[in-house]
Scaffold this active site. Structure first.
Site, PDB file in Angstrom:
ATOM      1  N   HIS A 122      -0.248   1.220  13.286  1.00 56.84           N
ATOM      2  CA  HIS A 122      -1.123   0.179  12.759  1.00 56.84           C
ATOM      3  C   HIS A 122      -2.288  -0.126  13.703  1.00 56.84           C
ATOM      4  CE1 HIS A 122      -2.002  -3.322  10.229  1.00 56.84           C
ATOM      5  NE2 HIS A 122      -2.184  -4.006  11.346  1.00 56.84           N
TER       6      HIS A 122
ATOM      7  N   SER B 257      -6.714  -4.432  10.058  1.00 58.71           N
ATOM      8  CA  SER B 257      -5.543  -5.230   9.711  1.00 58.71           C
ATOM      9  C   SER B 257      -5.946  -6.389   8.793  1.00 58.71           C
ATOM     10  CB  SER B 257      -4.842  -5.703  10.987  1.00 58.71           C
ATOM     11  OG  SER B 257      -3.603  -6.293  10.707  1.00 58.71           O
TER      12      SER B 257
ATOM     13  N   ASP C 219       3.006   2.674   8.555  1.00 63.14           N
ATOM     14  CA  ASP C 219       2.634   1.295   8.875  1.00 63.14           C
ATOM     15  C   ASP C 219       3.776   0.338   8.542  1.00 63.14           C
ATOM     16  OD1 ASP C 219       1.290  -1.148   9.265  1.00 63.14           O
ATOM     17  OD2 ASP C 219      -0.604  -0.294   8.574  1.00 63.14           O
TER      18      ASP C 219
END
Length: 430
Positions: A408, A143, A380
């Protein structure tokens, strides 16, 4: 340095002193903490290092509890360094108590400007040289950690032997406005998927929003539960179990009464606190996209006006669905959230800051020689896949894996399969 053994691993604490401002190395210093993790059976072997850069911004590294599939996979080949990025965890903290000592809002905003990916990468280089000298190490960026990894590839590729990125390829030329214009439609799609999966939740959401429109409700933390705050629960929808968690929240918010139940309010409070984490998440969220000249000017709030479907008042009047929002930070949050209120003036100054250091060097990325593999999650909600694919095409030699098998948080939920796949991509013979 403290070492302990837990869950079949050997854990070693490391603390490093780094400059707050790397361009002024002799000025104020801060502490950065990292936890080294080695498999107990391989603790005596000189395995290569893997730096883990986690999500955020503003989130501490995960604390090993045992059973983390990705960590178990990593420890087969590496000794792992879990970095508490500056301002988080056991590193010199950024919280309302500490920030009050920094000075006035101008001083606070200036201080906070040193907690983005560019500074985190320079911290990592000091740590690398301290631990292993001139040898490069590997990095795994999840991330926001993926954004940091692309910054690493841009400005310190000599420190990297290889890079793995999961759900973290940013649009290297995208402004904050570009990012939110891409993400709001993704959030609309996630809402549609949720309401298709749980048809009754549409009316439940309208019932709750209608009540909040007409009544003042305060959560146990002291945060007002407004319609906008309720909509922000949509940030859950980007996780693998987020839709189910939101559904269970909406199952019976009034528990047969006419007011929201204490159980509902407590659960909402817990979910909201888990979404936001520490203050750096909210303070620097838009700034993670800022580089060069130009302020973000509360981009998520401005761009939201281009998507009237998120107007809950109009939806209640027209009978349209009340849509949940996503990973967006709005200025009113610094007025309503007691944990963020002390940062309100500094937050506005950050939003109006017009000059930011560069985060990416596209020429360097096009000439990249570091082996890179990246998981791009097709659905995502937090990072637009089209922007990610464009960046994958920009970084020379990057091997992308585009998949709809995971959301994600696939690194955490895949029991090591995502990392295993990326390692295999790196090791394949071209």
């Amino acid at each position: 340095m403290t070492t302990s053994r837990r869950y079949g691993t050997v854990l070693t604490d490391h603390t490093f002193t780094v400059p707050l401002d790397h361009d002024r190395p002799d000025d104020q210093q801060i502490q950065v903490y990292a936890r080294e993790v080695r498999a107990a059976g391989k603790a005596g072997r000189d395995l290569p290092w893997l730096l883990f850069l986690g999500g955020g911004p503003g989130a501490a590294a995960p604390r090993p509890l045992g059973g983390e599939g990705w960590l178990h996979r990593a420890l087969q080949d590496y000794r792992v360094l879990l970095l508490d990025q500056r301002g988080t965890g056991r590193s010199t903290p950024v919280d309302r108590r500490f920030l009050a000592q920094v000075g006035d809002p101008d001083a606070q905003a200036h201080y906070l400007s040193h907690f983005r990916a560019d500074a985190i990468v320079r911290d990592a280089e000091i740590i690398r040289r301290t631990l292993i000298g001139d040898r490069p190490w590997s990095v795994l960026g999840q991330s926001f950690g993926g954004l940091c990894t692309v910054t690493y590839l841009s400005f310190a590729p000599q420190g990297l032997a290889e890079a793995f990125i999961t759900g973290g390829l940013p649009g290297v030329r995208a402004t904050a406005d570009d990012v939110y214009r891409a993400l709001y439609p993704r959030v609309v799609a996630k809402n549609a998927e949720h309401f298709d999966r749980f048809p009754g939740d549409g009316e439940q959401a309208r019932t709750v929003a209608r009540y909040l429109r007409d009544h003042q409700v305060v959560l146990p933390s002291g945060r007002p539960l407004t319609v906008g705050t309720f909509q922000s629960l949509g940030n859950l929808l980007g996780g693998s179990d987020g839709s189910r968690r939101l559904h269970y929240l909406l199952e019976d918010p009034f528990t047969g009464g006419t007011e929201p139940s204490d159980a509902f309010l407590s659960e909402v409070d817990w979910e909201l606190s888990g979404i936001a984490g520490g203050p750096l998440y909210s303070l620097l969220h838009e700034a993670t996209y800022a580089q060069g000249e130009g302020a973000t000017h509360w981009s998520a709030q401005r761009i939201r006006g281009e998507f009237p479907a998120f107007d809950a008042t109009a939806a209640l009047d027209s009978g349209a669905p009340v849509l949940f929002t996503g990973e967006m930070i709005y200025p009113w949050m610094f007025d309503t959230d007691p944990a963020l209120r002390p940062f309100r003036q500094a937050a506005h100054l950050i939003a109006e800051r017009t000059t930011w250091p560069a985060l990416y060097d596209t020429d360097r990325l096009r000439a990249n020689t570091v082996p890179v593999a990246a998981a791009i999650y097709y659905d995502d909600m937090y990072l637009d896949r089209d922007l990610s694919i464009t960046t994958a095409q920009t970084i020379h030699g990057l091997r992308p894996w585009i998949t709809n098998e995971y959301q994600h948080n696939g690194l955490r939920t895949s029991n090591g399969a995502v990392l295993d796949h990326l390692i295999a991509l790196i090791r394949e013979t071209p």
